[in-house]
Design a protein around this motif. Structure first.
Motif, PDB file in Angstrom:
ATOM      1  N   HIS A  40       0.824  -1.216   0.000  1.00  0.00           N
ATOM      2  CA  HIS A  40       0.000   0.000   0.000  1.00  0.00           C
ATOM      3  C   HIS A  40       0.856   1.263   0.000  1.00  0.00           C
ATOM      4  CE1 HIS A  40       0.900   0.667   4.339  1.00  0.00           C
ATOM      5  NE2 HIS A  40       1.064  -0.637   4.311  1.00  0.00           N
ATOM      6  N   ASP A  93       6.915   1.831   4.908  1.00  0.00           N
ATOM      7  CA  ASP A  93       5.769   1.001   5.272  1.00  0.00           C
ATOM      8  C   ASP A  93       4.771   0.991   4.115  1.00  0.00           C
ATOM      9  OD1 ASP A  93       3.536  -0.230   6.297  1.00  0.00           O
ATOM     10  OD2 ASP A  93       3.287   1.123   8.003  1.00  0.00           O
ATOM     11  N   GLY A  94       4.655  -0.142   3.471  1.00  0.00           N
ATOM     12  CA  GLY A  94       3.745  -0.259   2.332  1.00  0.00           C
ATOM     13  C   GLY A  94       4.406   0.119   1.028  1.00  0.00           C
ATOM     14  N   GLU A 143      -4.842   0.713   3.408  1.00  0.00           N
ATOM     15  CA  GLU A 143      -4.416  -0.386   4.284  1.00  0.00           C
ATOM     16  C   GLU A 143      -4.374   0.081   5.724  1.00  0.00           C
ATOM     17  OE1 GLU A 143      -1.838  -3.066   6.571  1.00  0.00           O
ATOM     18  OE2 GLU A 143      -1.528  -0.939   6.227  1.00  0.00           O
ATOM     19  N   GLU A 144      -3.940   1.328   5.936  1.00  0.00           N
ATOM     20  CA  GLU A 144      -3.709   1.804   7.307  1.00  0.00           C
ATOM     21  C   GLU A 144      -5.006   2.050   8.081  1.00  0.00           C
ATOM     22  OE1 GLU A 144      -1.052   1.495   8.715  1.00  0.00           O
ATOM     23  OE2 GLU A 144       0.632   1.795   7.365  1.00  0.00           O
ATOM     24  N   HIS A 185       7.620  -6.410   2.716  1.00  0.00           N
ATOM     25  CA  HIS A 185       7.271  -5.353   3.670  1.00  0.00           C
ATOM     26  C   HIS A 185       8.414  -5.203   4.665  1.00  0.00           C
ATOM     27  CE1 HIS A 185       4.685  -2.965   6.340  1.00  0.00           C
ATOM     28  NE2 HIS A 185       3.800  -2.931   5.359  1.00  0.00           N
ATOM     29  N   HIS A 211      -1.431  -7.182   7.609  1.00  0.00           N
ATOM     30  CA  HIS A 211      -1.040  -6.743   6.270  1.00  0.00           C
ATOM     31  C   HIS A 211      -2.109  -7.149   5.261  1.00  0.00           C
ATOM     32  CE1 HIS A 211       2.923  -5.583   7.601  1.00  0.00           C
ATOM     33  NE2 HIS A 211       3.060  -6.747   8.202  1.00  0.00           N
TER      34      HIS A 211
HETATM   35 ZN   LIG Z   1       2.126  -1.639   5.874  1.00  0.00          ZN
END
Ligand SMILES: [Zn+2]
Length: 413
Positions: free
Chosen positions: A82, A93-94, A127-128, A191, A360
């Motif tokens: 993401h 992150d993502g 996603e978050e 990730h 995830h």
């Molecule tokens: Zn993530």
């Protein structure tokens, strides 16, 4: 199988460019789903997909897909993660999993690799969890309902329907993003670990075997509020003492009923009335437990309940709890885990297999296809902050392991 490697300079440039989009003065990234930062990040990514000569497609949940050799007949080997961030998030992150996926497709295309299955990279929406969590991958997995879409709102009260309408999108179209499992051959998410294990052990990669499930309770211990000066110690019914005793029992609970993957946390505590000169009458606290095995989670839940009710009885407290959430653990596909391990061994990499303690998109994708995850180290385990980082050499190793694993899965056998 193949000696191809990714173009590290190009990947590095992508990471640096995207890492500027949504950047605030505090140096954190602000690309919450359907925010201006998210829009800018997606537009940049769409441009990169087009520049690479890939087919670009956005589905009804606003997931962005780039495809190589897609013909609608053969199932794809998909990669992705993401581009949205938490407020003040980090650059990897993502984003790392999406950019590595793009780089794998570019590498395969440039080298005209002959593949049995097309390749696809996916940027999953939200996603978050501005609107609840893993909206895009949940949509692909067919987990959304008209009700869940119409009820979704963020902490400020903005509804998902409004946020998507602002972008000219109809939130109900997310139902149509449901992906036919026959169109997927496998899914790999690369990730950052977001924990300290790989960094402490000096390893470049980890192969994820399972994503932990969890249960989250709100526990209330009720006693009797009283004057802190006039109530003798032996005449108190003090719920904080019960809470403290339970806190001290957590390690024993894990040792007796847990596994090496178990985690238990009391993260929030509230005492009422909450005055320094009053024995509290009520202790309310969160209790969150994670493990990769459903049976272990059940055993821990039973043991925690027994412990709480027996200490409550002994201390004359009333004990009650609400289950706030329960998420089942997800196993990655053993065959895909093996494929990734075999490629790591062929590349001469030292690695460990490990659980993922964080949720995830792979969790949703596991419902519709075989999945695997590759972790790269997070320096000092830091994430969801501007301090989140991974050494370039480890990023390169993780990207090449993703490339080799994807090619192995997509190869003509
Ligand atoms: Zn993530």
């Amino acid at each position: 199988m193949t000696d191809l490697t990714i173009d590290m300079q190009r990947l590095q440039q992508d990471i640096n460019e995207l890492g500027q989009i949504g950047r605030d003065a505090d140096r954190g990234l602000h690309r919450r789903a359907f925010s201006e930062g998210d829009r800018a990040g997606r537009e940049w990514f769409r441009g990169r997909l087009e520049a690479a000569g890939l087919d670009v497609w956005q589905d009804g949940a606003a997931n962005l897909h780039g495809r190589l050799d897609y013909d609608g007949k053969r199932p794809v080997v998909a990669m992705g993660s993401h581009l949205d961030t938490v407020p003040g998030g980090g650059p990897l992150d993502g984003a790392l999993g999406v950019l590595i996926g793009l780089e794998v497709l570019r590498t395969a295309k440039e080298n005209a690799v002959d593949l049995a299955y097309p390749l696809e990279v996916i940027d999953f929406t939200d996603e978050e969890g501005r609107f609840g969590g893993m909206f895009g991958s949940q949509a692909m997995a067919g987990k959304l309902t008209p009700e869940s879409i119409s009820h979704a709102r963020d902490l400020e009260g903005v509804t998902l329907v409004e946020a998507m309408a602002n972008w000219g999108l109809n939130a109900d179209d997310a139902l149509a993003a449901r992906r036919d499992p026959h169109t997927l051959h496998a899914f790999i998410e690369t990730h950052i670990e977001q924990g300290p294990v790989l960094d402490r052990r000096g390893l470049s990669v980890g192969v994820v075997e399972a994503i932990t499930g969890l249960f989250k309770w709100e526990v209330r211990l009720k006693g009797q509020p009283n004057h802190a000066g006039t109530t003798p110690m032996d005449m108190r019914i003090d719920p904080f003492q019960g809470l403290a005793e339970f806190g001290g029992e957590i390690n024993r609970l894990i040792e007796e009923h847990g596994s090496p993957n178990s985690r238990a946390t009391i993260g929030r505590v509230e005492l009422a009335p909450g005055a320094a000169n009053t024995v509290p009458g009520m202790a309310t606290f969160s209790f969150e437990v994670r493990d990769t095995d459903e049976k272990v989670l059940t055993a821990l839940a039973h043991a925690a309940r027994r412990t709480l009710s027996s200490l409550a009885r002994r201390r004359d407290l009333m004990f009650e709890f609400d289950v706030l959430s329960e998420i089942d653990p997800v196993r990655c596909d053993p065959g895909i885990v093996q494929t990734i391990e075999a490629q790591a061994e062929r590349m001469g990499l030292e690695y460990i297999t490990m659980p993922s303690g964080a949720a995830h998109d792979t969790q949703s994708m596991s419902r519709i296809t075989r999945t695997g995850m590759i972790f790269v180290p997070s320096l000092q385990g830091r994430s969801h902050s501007a301090a989140e980082w991974t050494n370039w050499e480890d990023i390169e190793t993780g990207a090449n392991l993703t490339l080799q694993s994807a090619l192995a899965l997509a190869a003509r056998q």
